[in-house]
Motif scaffolding. Sequence first.
Motif, short mmCIF file in Angstrom:
data_model
loop_
_atom_site.label_atom_id
_atom_site.label_comp_id
_atom_site.label_asym_id
_atom_site.label_seq_id
_atom_site.Cartn_x
_atom_site.Cartn_y
_atom_site.Cartn_z
N SER A 29 0.83 -1.21 0.00
CA SER A 29 0.00 0.00 0.00
C SER A 29 0.86 1.26 0.00
CB SER A 29 -0.95 0.00 1.20
OG SER A 29 -0.23 0.00 2.43
N SER A 30 1.99 1.22 0.69
CA SER A 30 2.91 2.36 0.66
C SER A 30 3.47 2.55 -0.74
CB SER A 30 4.04 2.15 1.67
OG SER A 30 3.56 2.12 2.99
N ALA A 31 3.72 1.44 -1.44
CA ALA A 31 4.21 1.52 -2.82
C ALA A 31 3.17 2.15 -3.73
CB ALA A 31 4.58 0.12 -3.32
N LEU A 32 1.89 1.87 -3.48
CA LEU A 32 0.83 2.48 -4.29
C LEU A 32 0.82 4.00 -4.14
CD1 LEU A 32 -2.19 0.03 -3.84
CD2 LEU A 32 -0.61 0.22 -5.79
N LEU A 33 1.14 4.49 -2.95
CA LEU A 33 1.22 5.93 -2.75
C LEU A 33 2.39 6.52 -3.55
CD1 LEU A 33 0.48 6.24 1.08
CD2 LEU A 33 -1.07 6.68 -0.82
N VAL A 34 3.47 5.76 -3.65
CA VAL A 34 4.60 6.21 -4.48
C VAL A 34 4.18 6.26 -5.95
CG1 VAL A 34 6.94 5.65 -5.26
CG2 VAL A 34 6.31 5.28 -2.87
N VAL A 35 3.48 5.22 -6.41
CA VAL A 35 3.02 5.16 -7.80
C VAL A 35 2.08 6.32 -8.11
CG1 VAL A 35 1.66 3.82 -9.46
CG2 VAL A 35 3.33 2.67 -8.00
N ALA A 36 1.19 6.64 -7.18
CA ALA A 36 0.23 7.72 -7.40
C ALA A 36 0.92 9.07 -7.55
CB ALA A 36 -0.77 7.77 -6.24
N GLY A 37 2.02 9.26 -6.82
CA GLY A 37 2.78 10.50 -6.93
C GLY A 37 2.07 11.74 -6.43
N LEU A 38 1.16 11.55 -5.45
CA LEU A 38 0.39 12.68 -4.93
C LEU A 38 0.69 12.96 -3.47
CD1 LEU A 38 -3.04 11.89 -6.62
CD2 LEU A 38 -1.42 13.69 -7.25
N GLY A 39 1.81 12.43 -2.99
CA GLY A 39 2.20 12.63 -1.60
C GLY A 39 2.20 11.33 -0.82
N LEU A 40 3.19 11.18 0.05
CA LEU A 40 3.37 9.95 0.81
C LEU A 40 3.04 10.16 2.29
CD1 LEU A 40 6.77 8.78 -0.71
CD2 LEU A 40 4.46 8.31 -1.52
#
Length: 220
Positions: A29-40
């Motif tokens: 799920s943390s990787a998905l936030l990286v993929v989204a590129g909208l803030g971690l």
Amino acid sequence: MSSSAAPQGRHLVRRLSQLYAGLALYGASSALLVVAGLGLEPWGVLHQGIAERTGISIGVVSIAVGAVVLLLWIPLRQRPGLGTVSNVFVVGLAMDGTLALVPDAHGALTRTGVMAAGIVLNGVATGLYIAARLGPGPRDGLMTGLHRRTGRSIRLVRTAIEIAVVATGFLLGGSLGAGTVLYALAIGPLAQFFLRFFAISDAGGTAVAGRTPGQAILPR
């Protein structure tokens, strides 16, 4: 073999399954936030900033930071559990594995959907991991240890740590954005809901809360 051995064995298997499923899902799920590129999430900002500066993968950075934080437990007299040590390695490996498999997200709608999925799945992962009751994550242990040694409130200590982490990560090039704000607002209610959902009864059948004394709500 006593009559209680089989239920106790199944109970342990359930807890271990939740532990590793939760840790793997947390990294994914943390990787998905990286993929989204909208803030971690706060620690993700630091990990990404260090990764940007060093060229090391964000998952390996997460492992390294977790190991350093765990060393800080020694003067704080914190005691790690199986979940603590597993957290250091499994989350980072799951992050890098997910990033290797998931394609880049393009378009505002797709990126927003990936961000939302990452936040919700992070809440699910939090409930799974903490409800297993096999030890807090390294970063949570740092917080509770400082709370005990300084006498300051958990809220104050956690806020101070996360401000320092976010500021350092941002200065190093980590990503702040809408995802960071939404994560901060949503993760508490999500974690509370899924902690109750995944709560494990003890071997005798009595429901046990997902948190150990002094353990923070987040598994990182």
